[in-house]
Design a protein around this motif. Structure first.
Motif, short mmCIF file in Angstrom:
data_model
loop_
_atom_site.label_atom_id
_atom_site.label_comp_id
_atom_site.label_asym_id
_atom_site.label_seq_id
_atom_site.Cartn_x
_atom_site.Cartn_y
_atom_site.Cartn_z
N LEU A 158 111.38 139.01 103.75
CA LEU A 158 110.72 137.76 104.08
C LEU A 158 110.45 136.94 102.83
O LEU A 158 110.60 135.72 102.83
CB LEU A 158 109.40 138.04 104.82
N ARG A 159 110.07 137.60 101.72
CA ARG A 159 109.78 136.90 100.47
C ARG A 159 111.05 136.57 99.69
O ARG A 159 111.05 135.62 98.91
CB ARG A 159 108.84 137.74 99.60
N PHE A 160 112.12 137.34 99.92
CA PHE A 160 113.36 137.12 99.16
C PHE A 160 114.55 137.08 100.13
O PHE A 160 115.41 137.95 100.12
CB PHE A 160 113.55 138.24 98.13
N PRO A 161 114.59 136.05 100.98
CA PRO A 161 115.63 135.99 102.02
C PRO A 161 117.05 135.86 101.47
O PRO A 161 118.01 136.23 102.15
CB PRO A 161 115.24 134.76 102.84
N GLU A 162 117.20 135.34 100.26
CA GLU A 162 118.54 135.12 99.72
C GLU A 162 119.05 136.30 98.91
O GLU A 162 120.21 136.31 98.49
CB GLU A 162 118.56 133.85 98.87
N ALA A 163 118.21 137.30 98.67
CA ALA A 163 118.66 138.47 97.92
C ALA A 163 119.64 139.28 98.76
O ALA A 163 119.50 139.39 99.98
CB ALA A 163 117.47 139.34 97.52
N ASP A 164 120.61 139.88 98.11
CA ASP A 164 121.57 140.73 98.80
C ASP A 164 120.97 142.09 99.15
O ASP A 164 121.39 142.74 100.11
CB ASP A 164 122.81 140.95 97.93
N GLU A 165 119.97 142.48 98.36
CA GLU A 165 119.41 143.82 98.53
C GLU A 165 117.97 143.83 98.03
O GLU A 165 117.66 143.24 97.00
CB GLU A 165 120.26 144.81 97.72
N ILE A 166 117.09 144.48 98.78
CA ILE A 166 115.70 144.68 98.37
C ILE A 166 115.47 146.18 98.25
O ILE A 166 115.75 146.94 99.18
CB ILE A 166 114.70 144.10 99.41
N VAL A 167 114.95 146.62 97.10
CA VAL A 167 114.75 148.04 96.86
C VAL A 167 113.28 148.28 96.51
O VAL A 167 112.74 147.62 95.61
CB VAL A 167 115.64 148.55 95.70
N VAL A 168 112.65 149.19 97.23
CA VAL A 168 111.28 149.60 96.92
C VAL A 168 111.36 150.92 96.16
O VAL A 168 111.65 151.97 96.73
CB VAL A 168 110.42 149.75 98.19
N SER A 169 111.13 150.84 94.86
CA SER A 169 111.25 152.02 94.01
C SER A 169 110.68 151.69 92.63
O SER A 169 110.62 150.52 92.24
CB SER A 169 112.72 152.44 93.87
N TRP A 170 110.28 152.72 91.91
CA TRP A 170 109.92 152.50 90.52
C TRP A 170 111.17 152.01 89.79
O TRP A 170 112.26 152.60 89.94
CB TRP A 170 109.39 153.77 89.87
N PRO A 171 111.07 150.93 89.03
CA PRO A 171 112.26 150.32 88.41
C PRO A 171 113.14 151.29 87.64
O PRO A 171 114.37 151.29 87.82
CB PRO A 171 111.66 149.24 87.51
N HIS A 172 112.55 152.14 86.79
CA HIS A 172 113.40 153.01 85.97
C HIS A 172 114.09 154.07 86.83
O HIS A 172 115.21 154.48 86.52
CB HIS A 172 112.58 153.66 84.85
N LYS A 173 113.45 154.49 87.92
CA LYS A 173 114.09 155.47 88.80
C LYS A 173 115.26 154.85 89.54
O LYS A 173 116.31 155.48 89.75
CB LYS A 173 113.06 156.04 89.78
N TYR A 174 115.09 153.58 89.94
CA TYR A 174 116.21 152.91 90.62
C TYR A 174 117.37 152.69 89.65
O TYR A 174 118.53 152.93 89.99
CB TYR A 174 115.76 151.57 91.21
N LEU A 175 117.05 152.24 88.43
CA LEU A 175 118.11 152.00 87.46
C LEU A 175 118.88 153.28 87.15
O LEU A 175 120.09 153.26 86.96
CB LEU A 175 117.53 151.41 86.17
#
Length: 385
Positions: A244-261
């Motif tokens: 809802l906040r980022f409708p144009e993003a291709d992907e939304i990820v809920v995770s600690w940034p370094h773990k996702y990277l």
């Protein structure tokens, strides 16, 4: 040609004959880069562009002539500025472009190769097409399709050694996501003379990963999409990282940034934008990011935040050489204040790094408008990288 793959793919499926004009070389302040194409079908319908308008009419006529001549082959034409008549066909910007016009009839030797390449590019798959732009006349009009695993189909019409050598050179260009020309020596071509190949690469869109689901991130997502990136937003807080906040993003990820990277794939075209400006997120993320072979790493924050962050990064073992890769505070000095202005300054810095630009005003500068540095495509070609 692959920059208009979706439209041309439809034409192939519909069985249309067409001629495609492709920019194969540029000089000076030319408006389009190698790989840019204009195609015309037998009904006179045109798609694409080779010059932004300067010579489109003349190139259109060349395409129609190529289609009308059933026995005609590929034709290489040069367009440049006319000193005697500024209104003559040419580039008023002062540049020079070489354009290869190739008719693609139902019985054209390269039609099946073009069809496979256009299908791959339209489907977002990585592939590259090689064509001879300078060499024996009997080799003009043929094409070779090369895939990421090194396999190839089609032929350039000469000795098998020419195909093998061309496939190797084309694969190297595809691996780098580049479009441009490469010369094969007489020994490699086995045709008694050097040949010049135009290699067009089509690769999936490069990634932009935005860390920090803040209001500035929303504006940066829009800029990233405009520049042709596949944009991911990552934040550890589920209340903020929402579609809802980022409708144009291709992907939304809920995770600690370094773990996702740590778990996601990145490459030499990936850009990382760290907008969290919170040490508990930034430090472990940047410690990892600065060791990765990505194209750009930028971090938001005041100069005070920047100094504190660098101090913390040094304490965890980040070297000065690694720190030198960090663009912080993120963006170019535009005097930006709003999220949109800030996103523009970040996007401008990414483009400058990608194209080899200085980031200074062109007014009064003596730097080239179009740089010859590494060109990385965002998505399909149209940009050599």
């Amino acid at each position: 040609m692959l920059d208009i793959a979706e439209e041309l793919h439809r034409w192939v499926e519909q069985g249309r004959d067409f001629a495609v004009a492709t920019v194969v070389a540029v000089g000076g302040s030319a408006p389009r880069q190698p790989g840019a194409a204009l195609a015309v079908d037998s009904e006179g319908t045109a798609i694409g562009s080779v010059s932004g308008g300067c010579v489109e009419g003349a190139v259109y006529d060349l395409c129609m002539q190529a289609l009308e001549d059933e026995n005609g082959g590929s034709v290489l034409e040069r367009f440049g500025y006319s000193d005697e008549d500024a209104f003559a066909v040419g580039l008023t910007c002062g540049g020079i472009i070489d354009i290869l016009v190739t008719p693609v009839h139902a019985d054209s030797p390269a039609r099946e190769v073009f069809a496979a390449a256009l299908s791959a590019a339209a489907g977002g798959e990585a592939a590259a097409v090689a064509r001879i732009t300078d060499g024996p006349d009997d080799l003009m009009g043929h094409a070779l399709l090369v895939r990421p695993d090194g396999s190839y189909e089609g032929s350039l019409g000469g000795h098998p050694e020419l195909d093998r050598t061309a496939a190797g050179e084309t694969l190297a260009m595809l691996d780098a996501g580049r479009t441009g020309t490469v010369e094969i020596g007489a020994d490699g071509s086995r045709c008694g003379q050097p040949v010049t190949l135009l290699v067009e690469s089509s690769v999936p869109a490069p990634r932009m990963i935005v860390f920090g689901a803040i209001d500035f991130a929303s504006a940066l997502v829009r800029v990233g999409k405009f520049l042709g990136y596949h944009v991911t937003v990552c934040d550890a807080r589920p209340i903020f990282a929402t579609k809802l906040r980022f409708p144009e993003a291709d992907e939304i990820v809920v995770s600690w940034p370094h773990k996702y990277l740590e778990s996601t794939e990145v490459d030499g075209r990936t850009v990382l934008c760290v907008l969290t400006h919170d040490a508990k997120f930034d430090v472990p993320l940047l410690e990892m990011a600065l060791k990765l072979p990505v194209a750009y790493i930028g971090a938001m924050g005041s100069r005070r935040t920047h100094e504190d962050r660098n101090k913390r990064l040094r304490e965890v073992g980040v070297t000065e050489l690694e720190l030198a890769r960090l663009r912080s505070p993120i963006g170019l000095d535009l005097g930006a204040r709003t999220p949109e202005e800030t996103a523009l300054s970040i996007g401008a810095e990414i483009v400058a790094g990608r194209r080899g630009g200085s980031g200074i005003s062109l007014t009064g500068a003596h730097t080239p408008i179009h740089h010859d540095g590494p060109l990385v495509p965002a998505g399909r070609i149209g940009s050599v990288a």
